[in-house]
Write a protein that holds these residues in place. Structure first.
Motif, PDB file in Angstrom:
ATOM      1  N   THR A  40      71.655  16.348   1.511  1.00 27.26           N
ATOM      2  CA  THR A  40      71.457  15.501   2.695  1.00 27.26           C
ATOM      3  C   THR A  40      71.329  14.033   2.310  1.00 27.26           C
ATOM      4  N   THR A  41      71.599  13.173   3.287  1.00 29.05           N
ATOM      5  CA  THR A  41      71.226  11.754   3.176  1.00 29.05           C
ATOM      6  C   THR A  41      70.207  11.506   4.279  1.00 29.05           C
TER       7      THR A  41
ATOM      8  N   THR B 149      74.828  14.393   7.007  1.00 27.98           N
ATOM      9  CA  THR B 149      74.254  13.068   7.245  1.00 27.98           C
ATOM     10  C   THR B 149      74.268  12.894   8.762  1.00 27.98           C
TER      11      THR B 149
ATOM     12  N   TYR C 121      66.665  17.772   8.926  1.00 25.51           N
ATOM     13  CA  TYR C 121      67.097  18.571   7.771  1.00 25.51           C
ATOM     14  C   TYR C 121      66.932  20.065   8.058  1.00 25.51           C
TER      15      TYR C 121
ATOM     16  N   PRO D 129      67.054  22.726   0.696  1.00 30.24           N
ATOM     17  CA  PRO D 129      68.071  21.778   0.242  1.00 30.24           C
ATOM     18  C   PRO D 129      68.061  21.680  -1.284  1.00 30.24           C
TER      19      PRO D 129
ATOM     20  N   GLN E 134      68.167  16.016  -1.879  1.00 28.29           N
ATOM     21  CA  GLN E 134      68.019  15.083  -0.766  1.00 28.29           C
ATOM     22  C   GLN E 134      68.044  13.675  -1.362  1.00 28.29           C
TER      23      GLN E 134
ATOM     24  N   HIS F 175      59.424  10.789   2.723  1.00 29.38           N
ATOM     25  CA  HIS F 175      60.070  11.997   2.182  1.00 29.38           C
ATOM     26  C   HIS F 175      59.237  12.728   1.134  1.00 29.38           C
TER      27      HIS F 175
ATOM     28  N   PRO G  27      62.174  21.305  -0.517  1.00 28.70           N
ATOM     29  CA  PRO G  27      63.478  21.014  -1.130  1.00 28.70           C
ATOM     30  C   PRO G  27      63.377  21.070  -2.642  1.00 28.70           C
TER      31      PRO G  27
ATOM     32  N   LEU H 260      64.253  15.631  -4.641  1.00 30.52           N
ATOM     33  CA  LEU H 260      64.401  14.394  -3.864  1.00 30.52           C
ATOM     34  C   LEU H 260      64.844  13.324  -4.852  1.00 30.52           C
TER      35      LEU H 260
END
Ligand code: MSP
Length: 658
Positions: A14-15, A53, A238, A254, A257, A268, A284, A287
């Motif tokens: 992800t962004t 995104t 997300y 994820p 990220q 985040h 996740p 990161l």
């Protein structure tokens, strides 16, 4: 961290989702390009990927911007969402999901999260009395202000007093610290992890997660007076993408990220994992926080300063200056962004740096190998890739080593390291051509050796084109086409990044040089050329002219002669001209030059072949005995050349001589 192939399920990357108040610029584009390269890299390895995104639409500043423009807020956000999609398409971003926070499915996910956390007691109601920074969309207690302003952007803040909902971030501080310490790859790079640990240790407060007095946002379930705070809403994107509340086990959690360092500690790396812990959802895997792009003078790139770097404009400029295609320019910019800085550190963006890399990395290193090798295959092998004979496989070890380095680098988001490994292969390839001198092998009739050398080189280019595809997808496809592999798309995979897999008998398909070299000197001179005053424009008087001649030329005048190091790669007689020879000289450009020189009386072609020479590269082309000559070779001698000006040691072709 676990972002390597072999993991089960999809590679989910992800962004951040971007605020729809600013057009995409170098900062937001960088995050998205980096994530795209990572996503493409995993696809190349045969992994299924979910690359998401999108846009963050429920900010107060979005509402205000729409009001200021006098358009409905939905009309405003629709326009921006389209702009972002188009911008990502233009930057060759291959998305799987573009999420908008105004989508009903996301609204349902946010309301579900809030409801669940109200039920568990992780969200509670209390009074909020403090400040709010609209540009940053952050709640700020009195103690955080610096000189009464926002500590992050320095702009004035607004006072807020409201009944609000709070999320118990503080409850998860210890568990978070433990997770970060037990999983060193959770927050990368290390410097950012330390920053986050420091931030948590100063004490986490509960987070205000609602906003009263506005209807722009997702209503808190059962309380229409409040909407969910834009950050709480946005982070849930997300989960929405992964199918929340029925999270797809093939997708969650994820794998990576990616975000800028500005939104790591406060959001985040704290509220986000705390929310997941409260929901009992796995965190996740990693990161990754990157640094900031700043201007060449070190100043921050920001909308308010009006120094936004728009990559569409940079693309236009690069096309105009270099003459490359738009697709190549975009890929060159992508490559520049990922090679120029170490992921995690700040980088400064300038056109000069971009052009420097365009010439050095692309026109020279990559362009050279392509534009030297393909003509050889054309000339010596009728354009057909030979069968790998005995003695081929020269790059087997180098390729294997590069693959290991690239894979390690990509797993740690060391994009620069991965690109450097590819460039080591290119350097090895260019050196191999210099050393094995295919033109010499051809002259000596060593057909088998020549075939092996050319096979190895085109095969290396094939592997390089594949390895570059995550970074420069369209350039890779063009190289692939020139290699004659257009119909063999399946060969462009990680699995085929081994030597010896170029199908023999393929007809190569030369095209225009992909990266026309930029004449930086000329460009600089044009930029610096002073405006000529009418006085200066008058022809110089005789006496004036004479004194100029006597005092010699200025350094400025001398430096207008572009002298370059070259190597003679072919020599042919010029029909009916005893004194002339037609030389093919490689001066490190896309194509070797043809130079007609009056050297035949003194030198035999054999002596000139492979000689290192100095070439006047910016002499006006002239047609001599029907042959276009593009440059001049320096030699000593009054009327007849008696000695070549050559170099006493090895140096890169195309190096400047002064
Ligand atoms: N909407 C929030 C993110 C919510 S994610 C759940 C947001 N949006 S933003 O439009 O401000 O984009 C922030 C991101 O843009 C940064 O994290 C970073 O990825 C990128 N950048 C914006 N300016 C930047 C630079 N000058 N340099 C590098 N990246 C920066 O925050």
């Amino acid at each position: 961290m676990d972002t390597s192939p072999g993991d089960s399920g999809k590679f989910y990357i992800t962004t951040p989702i971007y605020y729809v108040t600013a057009d995409p610029h170098v900062g937001t584009s960088y995050t998205t390009i980096v994530a795209d390269a990572l996503a493409r890299y995993r696809r190349l390895q045969g992994r299924e990927v979910l690359f998401a995104t999108g846009v963050d639409e429920h900010a107060q500043k979005v509402l205000r911007a729409a009001q200021a423009q006098g358009v409905s807020v939905m009309q405003f956000v629709d326009g921006f969402a389209e702009k972002y999609k188009q911008a990502w398409g233009a930057l060759h971003i291959e998305l799987d999901r573009f999420i908008r926070t105004t989508e009903p499915v996301h609204r349902a996910a946010v309301q579900d999260v809030v409801q669940k956390l109200v039920q568990t007691g992780d969200i509670y109601k209390a009074a909020y009395e403090g400040w709010y920074c609209v540009p940053c969309e952050t709640y700020l207690p009195e103690g955080d202000l610096v000189d009464g302003n926002c500590p992050d952007c320095g702009r004035p803040v607004e006072s807020l007093e409201q009944e609000a909902y709070f999320f118990r971030t503080s409850k998860y501080a210890d568990a978070l610290l433990e997770h970060i310490e037990d999983n060193p790859e959770f927050i990368q790079p290390d410097s950012r992890r330390n920053e986050v640990i420091g931030f948590i240790k100063t004490g986490l407060r509960d987070s205000c997660i609602s906003r009263a007095g506005t209807d722009w946002g997702i209503p808190v379930p059962g309380d229409e007076q409040n909407v969910v705070y834009v950050w709480f809403d946005a982070l849930i994107n997300y989960l929405t993408v992964a199918g929340y509340p029925d999270l797809d086990p093939a997708v969650w959690p994820p794998d990576a990220q990616v975000m800028g360092k500005d939104i790591l500690p406060r959001f985040h790396a704290t509220i986000w994992p705390a929310m997941l812990m409260a929901l009992d959802i796995p965190l996740p895997k990693a990161l990754f926080a990157h640094g900031w792009w700043v201007c060449a003078d070190g100043s921050k790139i920001s909308k308010s300063k009006g120094n936004i770097v728009d990559l569409q404009q940079v693309t236009d400029e690069l096309v105009q200056i270099s003459g490359c295609t738009r697709e190549v320019a975009v890929d060159a910019i992508r490559c520049f962004l990922m090679r120029e800085v170490q992921f995690g550190l700040d980088g400064s963006f300038s056109m000069d740096a971009l052009l420097g890399r365009f010439n050095a990395d692309l026109a020279n290193d990559l362009g050279n190998i392509l534009n030297r090798t393909l003509p050889f295959v054309g000339r010596y092998l009728d354009g057909l890739v030979p069968t790998p004979g005995p003695g081929s496989g020269a790059f087997a070890g180098a390729v294997e080593e590069a693959l290991e380095q690239i894979d390690y680098a990509m797993a740690h988001l060391d994009l620069r390291g991965a690109l450097e490994a590819v460039w080591r292969l290119l350097a090895a390839g260019n050196k191999f051509i210099d050393q094995r001198a295919p033109w010499e092998l051809h002259k000596e009739g060593k057909a088998e050796e020549l075939a092996a050398v050319l096979y190895d080189t085109v095969d290396l280019i094939r592997v390089v084109a594949t390895l570059l595809s995550p970074f420069m997808p369209r350039v890779s496809v063009e190289i692939w086409r020139q290699l004659g592999l257009e119909q063999q798309a399946g060969l462009m995979s990680w699995e085929h990044c081994r030597v010896g897999l170029f199908p023999a008998g393929t007809r190569i398909c030369r095209g225009d040089p992909i990266f026309p070299r930029v004449d930086l000197k000329k460009l600089k001179a044009q930029a610096q050329k002073p405006a000529v005053t009418p006085e200066q424009a008058k022809p110089a008087s005789k006496s004036n002219k004479r004194s100029k001649e006597l005092s010699g030329i200025t350094y400025e005048q001398f430096s207008q002669i572009d002298l370059r190091v070259g190597r003679v790669i072919d020599v042919e007689p010029v029909p009916d001209a005893d004194k002339l020879l037609k030389l093919t000289v490689d001066i490190g450009e896309e194509q070797p030059r043809t130079v007609v020189a009056g050297l035949a009386e003194t030198f035999s072609p054999r002596e000139l072949l492979d000689a290192n020479v100095v070439v006047v590269a910016n002499l006006e082309p002239a047609t001599i005995r029907g042959v276009q000559s593009d440059g001049m070779i320096l030699a000593a001698g009054e009327k007849v050349p008696v000695a070549l000006v050559t170099l006493d040691r090895d140096c890169d072709l195309g190096s400047k001589v002064r």
